[in-house]
Design an enzyme around this catalytic site. Structure first.
Site, PDB file in Angstrom:
ATOM      1  N   HIS A   1      -1.828   1.982  -6.728  1.00  0.00           N
ATOM      2  CA  HIS A   1      -1.819   0.912  -5.730  1.00  0.00           C
ATOM      3  C   HIS A   1      -2.746   1.302  -4.593  1.00  0.00           C
ATOM      4  O   HIS A   1      -2.835   2.478  -4.218  1.00  0.00           O
ATOM      5  CB  HIS A   1      -0.393   0.681  -5.214  1.00  0.00           C
ATOM      6  CG  HIS A   1      -0.278  -0.419  -4.215  1.00  0.00           C
ATOM      7  ND1 HIS A   1      -0.712  -1.707  -4.459  1.00  0.00           N
ATOM      8  CD2 HIS A   1       0.216  -0.437  -2.947  1.00  0.00           C
ATOM      9  CE1 HIS A   1      -0.477  -2.464  -3.397  1.00  0.00           C
ATOM     10  NE2 HIS A   1       0.073  -1.713  -2.464  1.00  0.00           N
TER      11      HIS A   1
ATOM     12  N   CYS B   1      -5.119  -5.459  -5.379  1.00  0.00           N
ATOM     13  CA  CYS B   1      -4.964  -4.657  -4.166  1.00  0.00           C
ATOM     14  C   CYS B   1      -6.256  -3.922  -3.829  1.00  0.00           C
ATOM     15  O   CYS B   1      -6.525  -3.653  -2.654  1.00  0.00           O
ATOM     16  CB  CYS B   1      -3.811  -3.673  -4.322  1.00  0.00           C
ATOM     17  SG  CYS B   1      -3.909  -2.641  -5.792  1.00  0.00           S
TER      18      CYS B   1
END
Length: 754
Positions: A618, A143
């Protein structure tokens, strides 16, 4: 008009006309011929010209001035090439295959919409990619990579430079990458998400490329065994039913053997679904998506299924041989013996929403829908094998795959790029969470070094000189800091310049930081004393001194690194700071050293970190697209958000979602002043972006629906062709005509008279 957008210059691609790539392109291009009727989404005619204009990088202007081909000539040639593409593709040999799709009463887009047509040149023969919105597949803690690449793609100057340089093969011999499936086709169905347990964060939700391939291979072997046993039993049952049915009466047994072989071949050729795990929804991710206005990538397939069902029902009523179920839904053929409902392909998304029809889909549901909906561009190899395996070439392949694809939305699997990254830097060759800023810094430096090494090949047009030092990475991102150290004993001043590609914003203790106040008249002062005394070359000894840091040169793209991660002596590890850092939409930057150093910036992108520490969490990003406004990219999904949502990630101890890297783009001072004077400008811009998003979704839904119906019609033809009654009727018709013609002949003497 749609033909112009989805076709390839048949005339110029004549040397490769027999290749598989061109055949596939021709089939897709001819499936979008104009027809009359209703059923297409109506889109208002755009007031723009035939091609939308995008920003031109600073170094490109000098290149184009030196080139003997001016920009106007380049655009005219590009437009001529563009029109030749879509005019010549109107008549192809594959038109017969898709000609039956015109029975569905679709009305093509009769508009010069900027959503379909973008700026084209000889170096960008398929547009500048400003009308494409693609998500990135997460391969296991990638990510950090996806968020940075999305921010760079949404900077027009960076994207256009990557698309233009180095110059590819001539447009005459270039084949459009209209549908890139990769060496390993990645197909996702509802079964793709049933074999593993979803995880709550990106650290445990994915595996590495190698492990993932092995993991997928293991599951595919099991699924293949199960599918092969079940499919074999089903085929035997189908053969028994056919043998006992009226349609199969009197049919030779050898035909069944041939059919069985054909079914086995189709089963082997049909790609198996990829088994993967998507990030599970939680309170943190759902709070992130609260400001969503419109889902662009990851929206459910309801529109496609409804329109396909309506078209199929109409076709079933018109054709007595087409089989329908009790609801009137169309039954299409996947192979010769197995009939399935086309709406079953949408069950993967619809089943998850059966109990939540009136609620907004979760991030997990959107990611599954995005993968199933596709298309998934699997860039798992270099598109030009003769080129060097570098990060720049890998990113260029990704950008070209997005720009040249026939779809407006979809997902990219940057397999080859991640593979090259792990080879180039061992720090990224791990399953641990990586730092997005470290990746950005390494990427820009690697690109700059690559361009310097290959500078003669990176020139614009035919004029390529070896003594040129042009480097669009440094032209866009490079700034300069000046360090001045003044000796307090002799007042001697020592200066040293330090270049930077990203500017650090220090976070001190629990203090609140305002970036606008810090950079309005930027300077830093520090006393050098005690163990930090400065060695003066004039005094020949360690002396107390004052160090001042100021700005000497400002870049075109100002990337700010908010230093939220620091080493803690108490915890003996890196920790995350949740200090409040205010960042504006428009930023004024100046220097106290030189009053002429002044620029005005507007926010272009934000890389956001979600989590309590640097070792886990994230990354997502928010980017300002030149056509669609503010978009939130969360790996596979993309959605439009409100402008006020962009400024909410300032950070505080109760919120783990904070801005980490900011991208500011230089803008003209006059433009900002005019915007401040005109109150209605922002509302007009918002209405324009909302209209563009509506056009994008309507165009994308129409193209996908058209493709599905064309494929369903081909399968229907195959199904009808395998029915003995239809075959018998087709074969008997010409024989009856011949008999009637023979009966008219009454005399052999006059038989030569017709």
């Amino acid at each position: 008009m749609i033909k112009r957008w989805l076709s390839v210059n048949r005339k110029k691609s004549h040397p490769e006309k027999n290749t598989q790539g061109n055949d596939e392109i021709n089939r897709k291009a001819t499936s979008l011929k104009k027809t009359k009727g209703s059923g297409d989404p109506s889109i208002a005619k755009s007031p723009s010209a035939k091609s939308s204009t995008s920003s031109i990088p600073s170094n490109l202007a000098s290149h184009e001035r030196r080139s003997k081909f001016s920009s106007q000539t380049d655009n005219l040639a590009g437009n001529k090439h563009y029109h030749e593409h879509y005019h010549n593709m109107a008549s192809t040999s594959d038109e017969r295959e898709y000609d039956s799709s015109t029975t569905y009463e679709d009305r093509a887009f009769d508009t010069e919409s900027s959503i379909l047509f973008t700026t084209i040149t000889d170096l960008m023969p398929y547009g500048d990619g400003s009308n494409k919105v693609f998500g990135y597949e997460n391969f296991g803690n990638t990510c950090y990579c996806n968020s940075v690449l999305q921010c760079l793609y949404n900077i027009p100057e960076f994207r256009c430079n990557v698309l233009r340089y180095p110059e590819r093969v001539a447009a005459v011999n270039r084949i459009r990458k209209s549908d890139l499936k990769g060496s390993k086709i990645r197909v996702f169905t509802n079964e793709s998400f049933e074999t593993s347990t979803n995880s709550g964060n990106s650290n445990t939700g994915y595996q590495s490329n190698d492990n993932e391939d092995a993991h997928n291979h293991h599951h595919l072997q099991q699924s293949d065994q199960d599918n092969s046993s079940s499919s074999t039993q089903e085929k035997q049952n189908n053969f028994e039913r056919k043998r006992n049915s009226f349609m199969g009466f009197g049919k030779d047994k050898s035909n069944y053997k041939d059919s069985a072989k054909k079914d086995d071949n189709n089963e082997m050729e049909r790609p198996q679904p990829v088994h993967t795990v998507v990030m599970a929804s939680d309170t943190l991710t759902e709070k992130l998506h609260e400001g969503c206005k419109k889902i662009i990538v990851g929206r459910p397939l309801l529109k496609q299924s409804d329109s396909l069902s309506k078209a199929s029902t109409t076709d079933c009523q018109a054709n007595s041989h087409c089989q329908c179920d009790s609801q009137g839904s169309r039954i299409t053929s996947v192979d010769d013996d197995v009939l399935v409902n086309p709406e079953s392909c949408n069950d993967a998304v619809n089943n998850s929403n059966n109990n939540k029809e009136n609620t907004f889909p979760t991030s997990e549901q959107r990611k599954k829908a995005a993968l199933i909906r596709g298309p998934v561009l699997n860039v798992d190899h270099l598109l030009y094998p003769t080129e060097e395996a570098t990060l720049y070439n890998g990113l260029k392949d990704i950008f070209e795959s997005i720009t040249e694809n026939l779809s407006l939305t979809g997902i990219v699997s940057p397999t080859e790029f991640v593979k090259i990254l792990k080879k180039e830097n061992v720090l990224f060759n791990t399953m641990m969470q990586q730092d997005a800023h470290e990746f950005l810094n390494f990427l820009l430096n690697d690109f700059s070094e690559y361009i310097q090494r290959n500078n003669p090949r990176m020139r614009f047009g035919p004029q390529k000189t070896d003594n040129s030092n042009d480097n669009f990475i440094t032209d866009l991102f490079k700034g300069t800091l000046t360090n001045r150290i003044k000796c307090l004993t002799c007042d001697n001043i020592t200066s040293r310049d330090e270049p930077f590609l990203d500017f650090p914003i220090e976070v001190q203790g629990d203090e609140e930081t305002d970036i606008q106040k810090m950079l309005k008249s930027y300077h830093q002062r520090e006393m050098l004393n005690g163990v930090n005394k400065f060695y003066c070359n004039k005094c020949y000894g360690l002396q107390e001194a004052e160090r001042m840091v100021g700005l000497k040169q400002l870049p075109h793209i100002l990337s700010l690194h908010l230093k939220r991660f620091k080493y803690s002596e108490e915890q003996k590890s890196n920790i995350k700071l949740f200090n409040k850092i205010l960042y504006p939409l428009t930023l004024d930057v100046s220097s106290t050293f030189n009053t002429s150093v002044y620029k005005k910036y507007e926010l272009s992108g934000v890389v956001i970190h979600m989590g309590s520490g640097p070792q886990h969490g994230h990354y997502v990003c928010i980017c300002r697209n030149e056509k669609f406004g503010w978009l939130l990219y969360d790996d596979e999904t993309v959605e439009s958000i409100k402008e006020e949502t962009v400024l909410q990630f300032t950070g505080h101890p109760g919120d783990q979602t904070t801005a980490y890297v900011l991208f500011y783009k230089e803008t003209q001072a006059d433009k900002t002043e005019n915007q401040n004077e005109n109150i209605d400008t922002s509302s007009q811009d918002q209405m324009q972006t909302d209209n563009n998003i509506e056009q994008l979704i309507k165009c994308d839904d129409w193209l996908r629906d058209r493709k599905l119906r064309a494929a369903a019609n081909i399968e229907r033809k195959k199904t009808l062709g395998n029915i003995p009654e239809v075959k018998t009727a087709e074969t008997k018709t010409p024989l009856n005509d011949k008999k009637r013609n023979k009966q008219k002949r009454k005399s052999r003497i006059l038989s030569f008279i017709k």
